[in-house]
Enzyme design. Sequence first.
Site, PDB file in Angstrom:
ATOM      1  CG  ASP A  93      62.303  78.115  16.697  1.00  0.00           C
ATOM      2  OD1 ASP A  93      61.364  78.552  17.138  1.00  0.00           O
ATOM      3  OD2 ASP A  93      63.338  78.626  16.399  1.00  0.00           O
ATOM      4  CG  ASP A 269      65.288  75.568   9.792  1.00  0.00           C
ATOM      5  OD1 ASP A 269      65.352  74.230  10.306  1.00  0.00           O
ATOM      6  OD2 ASP A 269      65.684  76.578  10.120  1.00  0.00           O
ATOM      7  CB  CYS A 307      68.466  81.431 -12.765  1.00  0.00           C
ATOM      8  SG  CYS A 307      67.408  81.532 -11.278  1.00  0.00           S
ATOM      9  CB  CYS A 309      64.703  83.627  -9.916  1.00  0.00           C
ATOM     10  SG  CYS A 309      66.060  84.848  -9.978  1.00  0.00           S
ATOM     11  CB  CYS A 312      67.991  85.330 -13.153  1.00  0.00           C
ATOM     12  SG  CYS A 312      69.555  85.059 -11.999  1.00  0.00           S
ATOM     13  CG  HIS A 338      69.357  84.174  -7.701  1.00  0.00           C
ATOM     14  ND1 HIS A 338      69.116  83.608  -8.917  1.00  0.00           N
ATOM     15  CD2 HIS A 338      70.720  83.738  -6.986  1.00  0.00           C
ATOM     16  CE1 HIS A 338      70.225  82.950  -8.956  1.00  0.00           C
ATOM     17  NE2 HIS A 338      70.937  82.882  -8.027  1.00  0.00           N
TER      18      HIS A 338
END
Lengths: 371, 371
Positions: A93, A269, A307, A309, A312, A338
Site C-alpha cells: 500500500d 486484502d 476442510c 487444511c 483440520c 485454517h
Amino acid sequence: MNSPFTLTAQSTTHRARSGLLKTAHGVIKTPIFMPVGTLGTVKALTPEELTTLGSQIILGNTYHLYLRPGCEVIDRFKGLHRFMHWSGPILTDSGGFQVFSLAKLAKISDEGYAFQSHIDGSSHLFTPEKAVAIQDRLNSDIHMCLDQCLPYPSDRAQTLRALDLTQRWAARCHAYWQDETDQRNLLFGIVQGGMFADLRELAAQQMAEVDFPGFAIGGLSVGEPKPLMLEMAEATLPLLPADKPRYVMGVGTPEDLVELTAMGADMFDCVMPSRNARNGQLFTRFGTLNISNARHREDENPIDADCGCYTCQHYSRAYLRHLYANRELLAYRLNTTHNLFYYLELMATMRTAIDSDTFDQFYSDFYSQRT
Amino acid sequence: MNSPFTLTAQSTTHRARSGLLKTAHGVIKTPIFMPVGTLGTVKALTPEELTTLGSQIILGNTYHLYLRPGCEVIDRFKGLHRFMHWSGPILTDSGGFQVFSLAKLAKISDEGYAFQSHIDGSSHLFTPEKAVAIQDRLNSDIHMCLDQCLPYPSDRAQTLRALDLTQRWAARCHAYWQDETDQRNLLFGIVQGGMFADLRELAAQQMAEVDFPGFAIGGLSVGEPKPLMLEMAEATLPLLPADKPRYVMGVGTPEDLVELTAMGADMFDCVMPSRNARNGQLFTRFGTLNISNARHREDENPIDADCGCYTCQHYSRAYLRHLYANRELLAYRLNTTHNLFYYLELMATMRTAIDSDTFDQFYSDFYSQRT
C-alpha cells in the site's frame, strides 16, 4: 506497454470474471485474496506455508516497513522479497492509510503527508512521489498511489476536497512512476469518494482516464454499514476499465468477497482471516465459530470435517481450544492456517466456478450452507 | 522383564556411551536431548517440525496437563499422543517440581503433596500412586516417580529428610506401577540428595536397589554454581546401573550436555533452547548471540553460515532481528527452530562420536570452536 492483465472468463449470470495478472515475480490468477504481511511477515506463518495454502501474492505495508526496519536495511537485500524469503508477487500500500490511522500529528497539504512516527516520534514527509519511490525501493510488484483517506462519516464538502487532492496526487504518482522507474513494477490508482455514489462515479471516471495498469477502490470498510459499503462498490466497479484489474482494498468477510466478486472485483486484502484467527475466531462454510467456547472443551472433531487444511487434518477442537486458552504460540499458527486456507480456497472455488460458468450455482451453494 | 535399554557403544576415553531405549511409541537413540512441551505443545512448533529437527522424544508436564486441559479431556483421546498429534515417545515428569515451584499453599506429608492450583486456587492432592496413575492416563512412554524437590541451598538435615521421603515414595510409585499398570510404559526412579556428594551416593545406591527400567538425577540446576552441579552429577552417575538409561533432569547448556554425556549420562531435557529462543538468545558452535543486538541490524548473514537448520538456510540476522524487535510470531518459530536444531544436532554428533570411538576428538573440537 502491453496490459499485464488478461481476462480469461466472464460469468454469464454475474459480472464475476477471472483473469491473469502478470507481475515481475509471477502471474496471479484472479479473483484472488492477498494475505496481509504488514511488517514483512504474514503473522505466524512461513513463506513455504503461504504457498502451500495457495497464496499467490501477499501484501506489505509501506508505512510500517519504512519505519521498521527502514528502507536502508531492505536496500541491503535489494527489496522485500529476499529480506523476507518470499519469491512470489508482493503488493504494497502507499502508507497513506496508516499515516491517517496510526501516525501522530499528521498534517496533510498539497505537498503530501507530514507526520511523526508512532514508534519514536521522528518527523517524516510522504509526498506522492516519495510514496512511489519507497515502494520501488521495497521492489513490490504492485505499488499503490498515495491517497487521502477519510474517517466515516465525512461530509460531502470534505469528501470532495479529499477526492480532488487524491486525484492530483494520483497524477503525480503516475508521472513519477513513468519518468523515474522502469515500470517493471505496476502502479495502481485508487478511487475514493467516501459514501457518496455520485462522487465515487466521478472519481472512477476521472481515475480511469489515467493509464494505470490497475485500479483500486479505497475508503471502504471504514465503519459504514455493510449495505452502504456494497452500494459504493456497486457504484464504482462498473465504471472501472473492464480490461484492467480491480482491487477492493481492506475488504472483508467471506460474504463480502463473494458479493464483490459477483460485481466484478478481482483482488482483495484484509487482516480479518489472520487477525481473527489470533483472536480465536475461525471461519467455516457454515459461518464462524469461537474456539474459546466451552462447548469445544472435549470435542474430538476438527473445526470442519470436510476442510482440507493442515489444522483440520490433524487437530481437534478440544486441542485447539486448549492451545488458545493457554495462549500457546501454536494456537496462532493453527488458527491462521485454517482461516487463510478457508479464504484462499473460497477464492479458488470462485475462480473455478467462473471458468466453468457455474458461478450462479456456486453463489446459491455458498449461501445455502451458511447457518 | 527384558530391559528396554541396550548399550550400543562405549567410549574408550570417556565414560560416554550410546544406546537404544525401547518405548511403547518407538526406539530412542541415546544420548538424547528431549525438547520440552509443557502443555502438550513444544512452544511454536508442530510435531512434524520436531521430527524434521531430529526430536526422538519430547517431554510433557504432568502438573500442567492435569490442571489444563485436565485428564478427562485427554482421556477422550486415550492419552497425550493423539491429543497433541505426536506419535513418538513422550516422557512426563511427576508434577512434583511444579507443585514445589508453582502451586500455592503446597503442603508435603508422608501421604503426598496437597496443593492449590496456581490457575484457579482449586485444591488437589498428588500422592506417589496418583502421580503414576495420572501419567498412565496421559499414556506417556516414560513416567517419573514423585519426589521431593528442595530449594538451593538446603541444609543437610533437610536434605536427608527429603531424601528419605523421596525413597519411600519411589517404592510406592514402583509398587503402583507394577501392580496397577501393564508396565507398557516405563517408570524411572529419581535420585535426589541435594548438594551433598555422600547423600547423592547414598541415594543412588538405595535407588538402584529398586528394579526401575531407568534412573534420573533430579534436583540439579536449581541455582547452585556450575562446578557444584557437575560435582553432584559426577558423584551420582557412576553409581547408577550401567545397563539402564541415566537421565539428568532439567539440564542444561550445550557445555553441560557435553560434560554430562562424557560422564555417562544418556538423556536430558531443558527449557533453555526453546525459552531462550523466545528471548532472542541463539546458540551456535561459537557460543551464544543475542539477536536483538544493534550490530545485527543490516547483517545479511545467517545466524551460522554452516548451520543446516531451516532458519539459517533462508533468513538473515537482519530479518531475524527485525522480527524479534517487533515481537512477530515468526520470530519465536525461527529462533526456536534454530536452537532446537543446534541442541539436537549436538546430541547426534556426540552419538556418532561415541559410536566411532572419537569422542575425545569431538570433545576437543567442541571447546576449540567456542570463543
